[in-house]
Design a protein around this motif. Sequence first.
Motif, PDB file in Angstrom:
ATOM      1  N   ARG A 214      10.602 -14.178 -27.124  1.00 60.04           N
ATOM      2  CA  ARG A 214      11.630 -14.904 -27.449  1.00 60.04           C
ATOM      3  C   ARG A 214      11.124 -16.260 -27.844  1.00 60.04           C
ATOM      4  NH1 ARG A 214      17.058 -12.724 -24.693  1.00 60.04           N
ATOM      5  NH2 ARG A 214      16.716 -10.557 -25.104  1.00 60.04           N
ATOM      6  N   ILE A 215      10.160 -16.878 -27.263  1.00 56.39           N
ATOM      7  CA  ILE A 215       9.357 -18.150 -27.438  1.00 56.39           C
ATOM      8  C   ILE A 215       8.048 -18.235 -27.975  1.00 56.39           C
ATOM      9  CG2 ILE A 215       9.178 -20.598 -26.429  1.00 56.39           C
ATOM     10  CD1 ILE A 215      11.436 -19.817 -24.410  1.00 56.39           C
ATOM     11  N   THR A 216       7.318 -17.912 -27.165  1.00 55.44           N
ATOM     12  CA  THR A 216       5.644 -18.119 -27.675  1.00 55.44           C
ATOM     13  C   THR A 216       5.287 -17.361 -29.040  1.00 55.44           C
ATOM     14  OG1 THR A 216       5.057 -16.724 -26.096  1.00 55.44           O
ATOM     15  CG2 THR A 216       5.076 -18.779 -25.409  1.00 55.44           C
ATOM     16  N   GLY A 217       5.828 -16.124 -28.929  1.00 56.48           N
ATOM     17  CA  GLY A 217       5.507 -15.477 -30.140  1.00 56.48           C
ATOM     18  C   GLY A 217       6.172 -15.770 -31.361  1.00 56.48           C
ATOM     19  N   PRO A 218       7.680 -16.024 -31.451  1.00 60.62           N
ATOM     20  CA  PRO A 218       8.093 -16.650 -32.638  1.00 60.62           C
ATOM     21  C   PRO A 218       7.739 -18.022 -33.108  1.00 60.62           C
ATOM     22  CG  PRO A 218       9.688 -15.771 -30.997  1.00 60.62           C
ATOM     23  CD  PRO A 218       8.570 -15.842 -30.519  1.00 60.62           C
ATOM     24  N   LEU A 219       7.301 -18.755 -32.074  1.00 59.21           N
ATOM     25  CA  LEU A 219       6.675 -20.309 -32.500  1.00 59.21           C
ATOM     26  C   LEU A 219       5.179 -20.138 -32.816  1.00 59.21           C
ATOM     27  CD1 LEU A 219       8.731 -22.411 -29.904  1.00 59.21           C
ATOM     28  CD2 LEU A 219       9.417 -22.112 -32.465  1.00 59.21           C
ATOM     29  N   GLY A 220       4.419 -19.078 -32.523  1.00 56.39           N
ATOM     30  CA  GLY A 220       3.086 -19.063 -32.636  1.00 56.39           C
ATOM     31  C   GLY A 220       2.282 -19.897 -31.506  1.00 56.39           C
ATOM     32  N   LEU A 221       2.715 -19.952 -30.362  1.00 51.94           N
ATOM     33  CA  LEU A 221       2.069 -20.683 -29.166  1.00 51.94           C
ATOM     34  C   LEU A 221       1.124 -19.620 -28.619  1.00 51.94           C
ATOM     35  CD1 LEU A 221       5.165 -22.393 -27.589  1.00 51.94           C
ATOM     36  CD2 LEU A 221       3.843 -23.087 -29.533  1.00 51.94           C
ATOM     37  N   THR A 222      -0.008 -19.558 -29.393  1.00 52.89           N
ATOM     38  CA  THR A 222      -0.763 -18.398 -28.994  1.00 52.89           C
ATOM     39  C   THR A 222      -1.642 -18.804 -27.782  1.00 52.89           C
ATOM     40  OG1 THR A 222      -2.636 -19.525 -30.582  1.00 52.89           O
ATOM     41  CG2 THR A 222      -1.320 -17.576 -31.399  1.00 52.89           C
ATOM     42  N   SER A 223      -1.696 -20.173 -27.227  1.00 50.23           N
ATOM     43  CA  SER A 223      -2.341 -20.528 -25.980  1.00 50.23           C
ATOM     44  C   SER A 223      -1.368 -20.937 -24.868  1.00 50.23           C
ATOM     45  CB  SER A 223      -3.378 -21.646 -26.411  1.00 50.23           C
ATOM     46  OG  SER A 223      -4.122 -21.546 -27.252  1.00 50.23           O
ATOM     47  N   THR A 224      -0.297 -20.137 -24.862  1.00 45.54           N
ATOM     48  CA  THR A 224       0.677 -20.444 -23.772  1.00 45.54           C
ATOM     49  C   THR A 224       0.943 -19.224 -23.219  1.00 45.54           C
ATOM     50  OG1 THR A 224       1.671 -22.042 -25.048  1.00 45.54           O
ATOM     51  CG2 THR A 224       2.954 -21.348 -23.259  1.00 45.54           C
ATOM     52  N   ALA A 225       0.552 -19.106 -21.856  1.00 44.40           N
ATOM     53  CA  ALA A 225       0.953 -17.768 -21.268  1.00 44.40           C
ATOM     54  C   ALA A 225       0.815 -17.903 -19.600  1.00 44.40           C
ATOM     55  CB  ALA A 225      -0.188 -16.682 -21.609  1.00 44.40           C
ATOM     56  N   ILE A 226       0.927 -16.981 -18.839  1.00 47.06           N
ATOM     57  CA  ILE A 226       0.962 -16.913 -17.389  1.00 47.06           C
ATOM     58  C   ILE A 226      -0.331 -16.132 -17.043  1.00 47.06           C
ATOM     59  CG2 ILE A 226       1.985 -16.058 -15.073  1.00 47.06           C
ATOM     60  CD1 ILE A 226       4.754 -16.488 -16.517  1.00 47.06           C
ATOM     61  N   THR A 227      -0.254 -15.029 -17.474  1.00 43.83           N
ATOM     62  CA  THR A 227      -1.759 -13.953 -17.364  1.00 43.83           C
ATOM     63  C   THR A 227      -2.639 -14.482 -18.556  1.00 43.83           C
ATOM     64  OG1 THR A 227      -0.226 -12.076 -16.440  1.00 43.83           O
ATOM     65  CG2 THR A 227      -2.503 -11.754 -17.211  1.00 43.83           C
ATOM     66  N   LEU A 228      -3.468 -14.934 -18.264  1.00 46.74           N
ATOM     67  CA  LEU A 228      -4.656 -15.234 -19.272  1.00 46.74           C
ATOM     68  C   LEU A 228      -5.657 -14.196 -19.674  1.00 46.74           C
ATOM     69  CD1 LEU A 228      -5.439 -18.999 -17.933  1.00 46.74           C
ATOM     70  CD2 LEU A 228      -3.832 -18.238 -19.492  1.00 46.74           C
ATOM     71  N   THR A 229      -5.784 -13.678 -21.046  1.00 51.04           N
ATOM     72  CA  THR A 229      -6.684 -13.016 -21.314  1.00 51.04           C
ATOM     73  C   THR A 229      -8.171 -13.865 -21.098  1.00 51.04           C
ATOM     74  OG1 THR A 229      -6.869 -14.023 -23.534  1.00 51.04           O
ATOM     75  CG2 THR A 229      -5.195 -12.271 -23.338  1.00 51.04           C
ATOM     76  N   PRO A 230      -9.230 -12.999 -21.225  1.00 52.98           N
ATOM     77  CA  PRO A 230     -10.399 -13.710 -21.076  1.00 52.98           C
ATOM     78  C   PRO A 230     -10.984 -14.673 -21.967  1.00 52.98           C
ATOM     79  CG  PRO A 230     -10.752 -11.270 -20.827  1.00 52.98           C
ATOM     80  CD  PRO A 230      -9.185 -11.587 -21.300  1.00 52.98           C
ATOM     81  N   SER A 231     -10.405 -14.703 -23.249  1.00 50.03           N
ATOM     82  CA  SER A 231     -10.520 -15.777 -24.287  1.00 50.03           C
ATOM     83  C   SER A 231     -10.032 -16.929 -23.918  1.00 50.03           C
ATOM     84  CB  SER A 231     -10.477 -15.358 -25.547  1.00 50.03           C
ATOM     85  OG  SER A 231      -8.993 -14.974 -25.506  1.00 50.03           O
ATOM     86  N   LEU A 232      -8.501 -16.775 -23.259  1.00 50.89           N
ATOM     87  CA  LEU A 232      -7.942 -18.094 -22.761  1.00 50.89           C
ATOM     88  C   LEU A 232      -8.417 -18.550 -21.500  1.00 50.89           C
ATOM     89  CD1 LEU A 232      -3.933 -16.858 -23.369  1.00 50.89           C
ATOM     90  CD2 LEU A 232      -5.653 -18.551 -24.970  1.00 50.89           C
ATOM     91  N   GLN A 233      -8.760 -17.463 -20.676  1.00 48.23           N
ATOM     92  CA  GLN A 233      -9.438 -18.186 -19.215  1.00 48.23           C
ATOM     93  C   GLN A 233     -10.566 -18.988 -19.247  1.00 48.23           C
ATOM     94  OE1 GLN A 233      -8.001 -17.008 -16.185  1.00 48.23           O
ATOM     95  NE2 GLN A 233      -9.281 -18.716 -15.309  1.00 48.23           N
TER      96      GLN A 233
END
Length: 474
Positions: A214-233
């Motif tokens: 409802r927020i990060t997907g619609p706004l395109g916040l691709t670097s905002t998360a709780i669980t980090l993917t390897p590329s974000l980590q």
Amino acid sequence: MTTTRRALLAVLCIAIFGVSPLAQAPGTSGLAFDSEIQKILADRVDTYRQSVGVVVGVIEPSGRRIVTYGRTSANATTPLNGDTLFEIGSMTKVFTSLLLAEAVQRGEVVLTYPIWRYLPASVKVPERGRAITLQDLSTHSSGLPRMPGNMKPGDPENPFADYSVDQLYQFLSTYQLTRDVGAMYEYSNLGAGLLGHILALRAGMDYESLVKSRITGPLGLTSTAITLTPSLQVRLAPGHDRTLQPTKNWDLTSLAGAGALRSSANDMLTFLAAEMGYTQSALAPAMKAMLQPRRLAAGPAGLEVGLAWHFLTANGKTIVWHNGGTGGYRTYFGFDPEARTGVVVLMNASSLAGPDDIGRHILDPRNPLLPANSPALVQPKPRTEISLSPTTFDRYVGRYNFSPTAFLTVTRDGDRFMAQLAGQGAAQIYAETEKDFFYKIVDAQLTFETDAEGKVVAVVLHQNGLNPRAVRAN
């Protein structure tokens, strides 16, 4: 979450700085020049050693820019940039209340409905005067304490990781409010975390999935998360305590809505762009609903609170803002709705000073920076733990009263020594001498006093330059 913590031992960091290619040329900005911002950051990193690095993002009518100073860690070779990730702590609360406002738009919840409607029937929600509503949770007016009193973290450096939903429900079902619901503002991580939990229950998904859908997907916040993917980590800047020692990341589970998100300056600027109408979003009505001040907040004159956002009016200008902090990070974002300017400040250390004054000063230079003699800019004294037998510590177990309503409870949990302020969770304390103890999750110390016969009669809390004394009650 504006109550963050950590501990000891200074380390010299070698700082470098860089400016995003998007930085504006001098003279084209309505806010501070990049060189002015860099000087402020250099003072915080090099002179006062308040962080290993800092990232500042600015958004204004003429565009965006990123200014950085420092590194991700003392030994890092790669400088910070606008895509470096930080734990944003209580800035997460703005996301949680945006979920609330959006759920109201959907007709899923009603702001003024009591929260017991949205919780399992087995949970007994405390009431006093009236029932706690969703709006009360969002505006810190529920009467719930800052932290649940039944928190006993197995790992003090990651204190929320093992706090379960069952424990949350148990606390709610047994807690007695000390004031009427809605009577006053009292900042509550518990309340915000509970709000996130309720909204996730109502939507039928976990909190992180709800934020993404409802927020990060619609706004395109691709670097905002709780669980980090390897590329974000790999882009996550390690956290540091107040003395710039590496510290663990925090994992918020049942109270994720209070402060679990990680993000970058670029993503937070994208969020502010939607808030200020630079980009169009289906979230615009919900964002607008959040910008209504709903009650006075505790703090300086002119401070109000809406749905999570705080509003500070000074010098004829209103700034909308929220800050955050976890064990290894301090953060701030805010904006001036009239001028349509915004700022994000992210630090990878849990300094007492934090970045709030930097953010306010960039938005309005009439807001002063902390003075050089501010206690918040002083590095904490290094402390060394000694071994102390549990039976020796048992002399200190008891309740100590600062006032009729403010008290400290000292307990022993096996070989762990615990101290709990009224309205907060228990935290482990460590012996420095037989009478002097210190916290590792916050720069604070306790000194126990004895009478001529060696009986423990009082304790003094040393924190933020203050030394309140509590008399033993039992």
